[in-house]
Design an enzyme around this catalytic site. Structure first.
Site, mmCIF file in Angstrom:
data_model
loop_
_atom_site.group_PDB
_atom_site.id
_atom_site.type_symbol
_atom_site.label_atom_id
_atom_site.label_comp_id
_atom_site.label_asym_id
_atom_site.label_seq_id
_atom_site.Cartn_x
_atom_site.Cartn_y
_atom_site.Cartn_z
ATOM 1 N N THR A 203 0.800 -1.227 0.000
ATOM 2 C CA THR A 203 0.000 0.000 0.000
ATOM 3 C C THR A 203 0.827 1.267 0.000
ATOM 4 O O THR A 203 1.837 1.331 0.694
ATOM 5 C CB THR A 203 -0.804 0.043 1.314
ATOM 6 N N VAL A 232 -11.213 -7.625 0.203
ATOM 7 C CA VAL A 232 -10.937 -6.191 0.302
ATOM 8 C C VAL A 232 -10.181 -5.961 1.602
ATOM 9 O O VAL A 232 -10.549 -6.519 2.646
ATOM 10 C CB VAL A 232 -12.262 -5.386 0.279
ATOM 11 N N GLY A 255 0.378 -2.703 5.696
ATOM 12 C CA GLY A 255 0.536 -4.012 6.327
ATOM 13 C C GLY A 255 -0.719 -4.839 6.147
ATOM 14 O O GLY A 255 -1.527 -4.574 5.250
HETATM 15 N N1 GLY Z 1 -2.945 -2.861 3.664
HETATM 16 C C1 GLY Z 1 -3.410 -3.295 2.436
HETATM 17 C C2 GLY Z 1 -4.164 -4.546 2.436
HETATM 18 O O1 GLY Z 1 -4.116 -5.314 3.384
HETATM 19 O O2 GLY Z 1 -4.850 -4.799 1.473
#
Ligand code: GLY
Length: 343
Positions: A203, A232, A255
């Site tokens: 991310t 998601v 994360g």
């Molecule tokens: N932090 C992004 C995800 O876990 O999709």
């Protein structure tokens, strides 16, 4: 004391009280006027540096914070060598690239989000339009795609040959085991790393203040590599992957999204700053909640929070070492490593 003198004295005292009252009211009103700040932009990971530089072009020339964070995170979204965001992102276990993104401004708490969006290179721009053009906050899947196409976005294949190769390599074992800090490890993709230890995740989260003191944030990702179809993560969830409240500050996360959703992570960080904690301490407290709930499990996963308060102070904390973040303001352009609870 004559009546006239007493009257005068009372009037003077009354007028002074009124003046003091007005002054107090004026200072209350003044406190609410946005402070003119030096702009600042911060982002998760090393690749946030290039994204910050793009956002800075707008922030340093009086641009709006929302336009700036959108422009910033579009950099990794369009980068085929970044396998955690946008075009070139690693696909789900069925070989499909699905994207999550959200954007938020801190004055009216306007926000927009898309999740499980396919075939669009810039999900952040679709999220921005959801915020600006619809009565909703979040559009997902087919509906989000329909909305994007209706607004002039083009359908594109997001699965690059390199990502496809990595996915096919992963299929040999098909183990789902997100790798800690993979965001800083996959340049270039080394297929030898993949079998049994899938390259996985994540991310860019960006937070900024513009010259008027307005705060905004953006978060965008292709999510966990090899995830189940339809999965998601935290990134498009307002309050989980991103939260911005201009009265206090902003936070974002990177994360394993499931852990961040469980704890409403970014909202938690902002609320802790509201209670007076510094950005770093607020992030630390939010990370500790995840670790303390299940210390054994925490050894196997990474979550990092990044926060910016309305004074322009910033900080971060992670479960494990290796969570880096990039900072750009008028004085510095740097990459830092966040402190961590575990080694
Ligand atoms: N932090 C992004 C995800 O876990 O999709």
């Amino acid at each position: 004391m004559s009546h006239r003198r007493k009257f005068l004295q009372t009037s003077v005292t009354g007028a002074m009280a009124l003046l003091l009252q007005r002054k107090a009211l004026a200072s209350v009103t003044l406190d609410k006027v946005p402070v003119i700040n030096d702009p600042v932009v911060i982002s998760t990971w090393d690749f946030g540096k290039a994204a910050n530089a793009e956002a800075w072009k707008l922030l340093s020339t009086g641009g709006d914070v929302i336009d700036a964070v959108e422009a910033g995170v579009k950099v990794p979204e369009a980068d085929p060598t970044n396998h955690s965001v946008g075009y070139g992102g690693f696909p789900d276990r069925d070989g499909k690239v699905t994207l999550d993104a959200c954007i938020m401004e801190g004055t009216a708490l306007n926000c927009g989000s898309v999740a499980f969006l396919e075939n669009i290179v810039h999900p952040i721009s679709v999220a921005k339009l959801v915020m600006q053009k619809t009565p909703h906050v979040m559009l997902v899947g087919e509906g989000a795609l329909q909305f994007a196409l209706a607004n002039g976005f083009q359908k594109e294949n997001l699965l690059t040959p390199e990502s496809e190769k990595a996915w096919k390599e992963w299929l040999k074992t098909s183990q789902y085991a997100p790798v800690i800090n993979i965001e800083n490890q996959f340049k270039p993709v080394d297929p030898k790393q993949l079998p049994g230890g899938p390259n996985n995740h994540d991310t860019i989260g960006m937070l900024a203040i513009d010259k008027t003191g307005k705060m905004g944030g953006a978060c965008t990702t292709s999510g966990a590599a090899w995830k189940m179809r339809g999965r998601v993560g935290d990134s498009p969830i307002i309050g989980a992957g991103l939260y911005v409240d201009g009265e206090v500050g902003a936070a974002t996360s990177s994360g394993l999204g499931e852990e961040v959703i469980r704890t409403c992570g970014s909202h938690t960080v902002v609320e802790l700053m509201r209670q007076g904690l510094s950005p770093e301490k607020a992030c630390k407290n939010a990370v500790e909640r995840i670790v303390n709930r299940n210390p054994e499990r925490a050894k196997t996963l990474q979550v990092g929070f990044l926060a910016l308060n309305k004074k322009g102070e910033y900080g971060a904390y992670a479960i494990h070492k290796g969570f880096t973040y990039s900072v750009k303001n008028g004085k510095e352009e740097k990459i830092y490593e966040a402190k961590a609870i575990l080694t």
